[in-house]
Design a protein around this motif. Structure first.
Motif, mmCIF file in Angstrom:
data_model
loop_
_atom_site.group_PDB
_atom_site.id
_atom_site.type_symbol
_atom_site.label_atom_id
_atom_site.label_comp_id
_atom_site.label_asym_id
_atom_site.label_seq_id
_atom_site.Cartn_x
_atom_site.Cartn_y
_atom_site.Cartn_z
ATOM 1 N N SER B 192 0.832 -1.218 0.000
ATOM 2 C CA SER B 192 0.000 0.000 0.000
ATOM 3 C C SER B 192 0.863 1.264 0.000
ATOM 4 C CB SER B 192 -0.888 0.026 1.232
ATOM 5 O OG SER B 192 -1.651 -1.128 1.296
ATOM 6 N N VAL B 195 2.129 1.759 -3.525
ATOM 7 C CA VAL B 195 1.017 2.159 -4.402
ATOM 8 C C VAL B 195 0.694 3.636 -4.174
ATOM 9 C CG1 VAL B 195 -1.456 1.832 -4.839
ATOM 10 C CG2 VAL B 195 0.028 -0.145 -4.587
ATOM 11 N N ALA B 196 0.692 4.061 -2.910
ATOM 12 C CA ALA B 196 0.425 5.470 -2.598
ATOM 13 C C ALA B 196 1.451 6.374 -3.279
ATOM 14 C CB ALA B 196 0.465 5.675 -1.086
ATOM 15 N N VAL B 199 0.813 6.333 -7.223
ATOM 16 C CA VAL B 199 -0.406 7.067 -7.608
ATOM 17 C C VAL B 199 -0.191 8.573 -7.453
ATOM 18 C CG1 VAL B 199 -2.791 7.527 -6.901
ATOM 19 C CG2 VAL B 199 -1.996 5.184 -7.104
ATOM 20 N N LEU B 244 -6.057 10.121 -3.418
ATOM 21 C CA LEU B 244 -5.912 8.685 -3.695
ATOM 22 C C LEU B 244 -4.698 8.107 -2.975
ATOM 23 C CD1 LEU B 244 -6.766 8.562 -7.519
ATOM 24 C CD2 LEU B 244 -8.126 7.636 -5.630
ATOM 25 N N GLY B 245 -3.615 8.875 -2.975
ATOM 26 C CA GLY B 245 -2.397 8.417 -2.292
ATOM 27 C C GLY B 245 -2.631 8.245 -0.800
ATOM 28 N N ALA B 248 -4.747 5.229 -0.196
ATOM 29 C CA ALA B 248 -4.003 3.964 -0.355
ATOM 30 C C ALA B 248 -3.132 3.669 0.870
ATOM 31 C CB ALA B 248 -3.148 4.015 -1.616
#
Lengths: 205, 448
Positions: B192, B195-196, B199, B244-245, B248
């Protein structure tokens, strides 16, 4: 003459100095953690006033140099002397703003620290110019801060003397010598009106 | 194609690589990354300060050149995206080379490792460079180079440096530097967090480039509806990427790690059974030392341990009621280090007992004495004389012995003078007392 002076963006510089002076004084006792040195050797910090000082140095340095481009090379005036006098005035104004804010918030000690930092950064800027780095002289104080924030710690976890910008101690001799020698070189640059390492007369345009 | 001297990214490449190598050699100890590719690549997050600074500064320089050379009535025949791509590719390639150089130096320092190369972390770190390129593009377009270049460098530094210390932890993972807190032999990266970073970096890059499109009229404020629209779209994209970050990374802790599943551990056939991860076994198998240590201490009266593993997590007790011990095991540790790790289990478990504020702090001093005794008792039977050099280490006992209070160093001297059975009785009763928050009685002088 008036037009040429106006190109220095006095109002921009004064506004930035006032905002940075107030912010720097109010946050004067805050220490910001530095990750690049902290991760492995324990927590390292830098005094918060370093950041507003840096902003003042970039804006003042950039504005002063931008104005020089509009002055003719044939001017009988010493353009560099005018510029450095303005830089000195910026340092003075920072001290006045910070001292006044310090009186209002009941903490006058930060004014000297903030003034030292602004003076130190501006000296690095002026020395860069004296040594021929004209176009990106304002980059030099930022690079110094970066290098200090990354490489200042020795194997014992102590901050090295040359990274005085991270040190609250006003008696740090490295800071005193840097500002003193930098001022000396700047005066030579003012008298010579061109880079101390040769180069064309007057600032590059 | 522009010559090398006209592309600042190329002539700043060598100094940046030099600084990266210097930093790794000076500040990244081998012990932290030995035999762990994942930890080595994660440690390279600290090197973003070099690669990202290079990217943002050179991007501001390159874009600033366009700004300075563009005539008042000039119209670009190429699309804005094409112009940005042509300006940015050397900056991004140079930044990638710097970051990858750091990763290779760290991998070399880590040595051979059983785990795979962490592609996702590498991709995340390279994506972070895009965000810094965006900073350079926006400032280079908006401001004159004299301001844009130093501000781009300062902003990159401030973002990397201070996002790291935000109290609101998810923000830390948007900058990428906090990935440095990953990983250990018993912990792997929390996806996660990466991913953060990816993104936010991608959205941030697009947002900043859009914003740059809105302010390219060499004025501080955008001119015309289309430019305002670009600016608003850029800010919206940046905001969306941030949201979004943060979403995540909402569950990621202070360190971006999750415990490796115990099923991945390799267990020995010994009694007690010792299960360690492949990384912990990469520089030598010390499982038999752990097993022997617990066997010896059980024979000397300490509680019997049935299983030994090394997993992370505060919720895992050092020693459970069922006799499962959770030890510290680092790759490349010596036999004596493994023995000390195993033997100190009982003392650590006892000192972890929650006793409240009423109990004397002597309880911690006595647990240290128990630890020294356990290490000594096990070392005498398992290690040969050369390996026993410096064991037991009683310096800490001297350190915690304050004048006028219990002299734990002296108590250890008294204890070591006892016969074996008396020592065993003392150890068993001391462990029991410490586990019940009772302070053991001081030892009398002379053999018992």
């Amino acid at each position: 003459m008036k037009w040429a002076l106006n190109t220095r963006h006095y109002w921009l510089i004064a506004s930035v100095v006032i905002v940075a002076g107030v912010v720097g004084t109010v946050s004067g006792n805050v220490d910001l953690p530095i990750p690049f040195m902290s991760a492995l050797l324990g927590t390292s910090t830098m005094p918060a006033p370093v950041i507003p000082s840096l902003v003042v140095a970039i804006v003042a340095g950039g504005s002063i140099q931008s104005a020089e481009m509009l002055w003719t090379f044939a001017s009988v005036r010493n353009v560099v002397a005018h510029s450095m006098a303005l830089a000195a005035a910026v340092v003075l104004l920072v001290f006045v703003v910070s001292s006044t804010t310090g009186i209002l918030v009941g903490d006058s000690a930060v004014a000297v620290l903030l003034t030292r930092d602004v003076a130190g950064f501006l000296v690095l800027w002026s020395v860069s110019r004296a040594l021929g780095i004209e176009r990106f002289a304002s980059l030099v104080p930022v690079v110094y801060l970066l290098i200090a924030a990354i490489f200042a710690r020795n194997s014992l976890g102590q901050t090295r003397g040359w990274a005085w910008i991270l040190d609250r101690d006003l008696g740090n001799l490295w800071a005193v010598y840097t500002i003193f020698l930098g001022t000396l070189l700047t005066l030579l640059f003012v008298l010579r009106r061109r880079s101390l390492l040769g180069g064309a007369k007057g600032p590059k345009v | 194609m522009l010559p090398v001297t006209r592309r600042p990214a190329w002539w700043l490449l060598a100094p940046a690589i030099g600084l990266v190598v210097l930093y790794v050699q000076q500040y990244v100890p081998s012990l932290q990354i030995i035999a762990q590719r994942e930890a080595a690549v994660a440690a390279s997050a600290l090197l973003l300060i070099f690669s990202a600074s290079l990217v943002s500064t050179t991007a501001a320089l390159e874009v600033g050149r366009d700004r300075a050379s563009c005539g008042m009535t000039e119209v670009s025949v190429r699309s804005k995206i094409e112009v940005v791509a042509v300006r940015l590719w050397p900056c991004l390639v140079a930044g990638t080379i710097v970051q990858m150089s750091g990763i290779f130096v760290l991998l070399d320092k880590a040595g051979s490792a059983p785990d795979r190369f962490p592609v996702l972390i590498t991709v995340g770190l390279l994506c972070a460079l895009l965000f810094h390129a965006g900073i350079g593009v926006f400032l280079g377009t908006w401001l004159r180079p004299r301001f844009a270049v130093p501000f781009a460098l300062a902003l990159s530094y401030l973002w990397l440096g201070f996002a790291w210390s935000f109290d609101f932890v998810p923000v830390r993972y948007l900058a990428g530097l906090a990935l440095e807190g990953c990983c250990s032999p018993s912990e792997t990266v929390d996806i996660s967090a990466v991913v953060a970073l990816i993104v936010f970096s991608l959205a941030g890059f697009v947002g900043l480039v859009l914003m740059a499109g809105g302010v390219d009229s060499r004025k501080l404020r955008p001119r015309g509806n289309r430019n305002w629209l670009r600016l608003v779209a850029g800010i919206a994209t940046l905001g969306l990427g941030t949201s979004l970050g943060l979403f995540a990374a909402r569950d990621v802790g202070v360190n971006p790690v999750v415990a490796r599943p115990l099923a991945d551990a390799q267990c020995s056939n010994s009694v007690p059974e010792v299960c360690l991860f492949s990384t912990q076994l990469a520089r030598g198998d010390t499982r038999h030392v752990y097993a022997d240590t617990f066997t010896v201490l059980a024979a000397r009266g300490m509680p019997k341990v049935t299983q030994v593993f090394s997993i992370s997590g505060d919720h895992e007790p050092v020693l459970s009621a069922q006799g499962v011990a959770n030890v510290v095991a680092a790759p490349g540790q010596s036999r004596s280090a493994a023995l000390e790790s195993a033997a100190s289990t009982f003392a650590v478990a006892a000192s972890n007992t929650e006793c409240g504020d009423d109990v004397s702090t002597d309880i911690y001093g006595w647990s240290e004495v128990l630890k020294v005794w356990s290490v000594q008792a096990a070392a005498l039977q398992i290690l040969d004389s050369e390996e026993r050099e410096g064991i037991p280490d009683t310096s800490f006992l001297e350190l915690i012995s304050e004048p006028g209070e219990t002299d734990f160093a002296q108590q250890w001297q008294v204890l070591s003078g006892f016969d074996e059975q008396s020592q065993n009785d003392w150890a068993a009763s001391t462990y029991r007392q410490l586990s019940q928050c009772q302070v053991p009685a001081q030892l009398g002088v002379g053999p018992r």
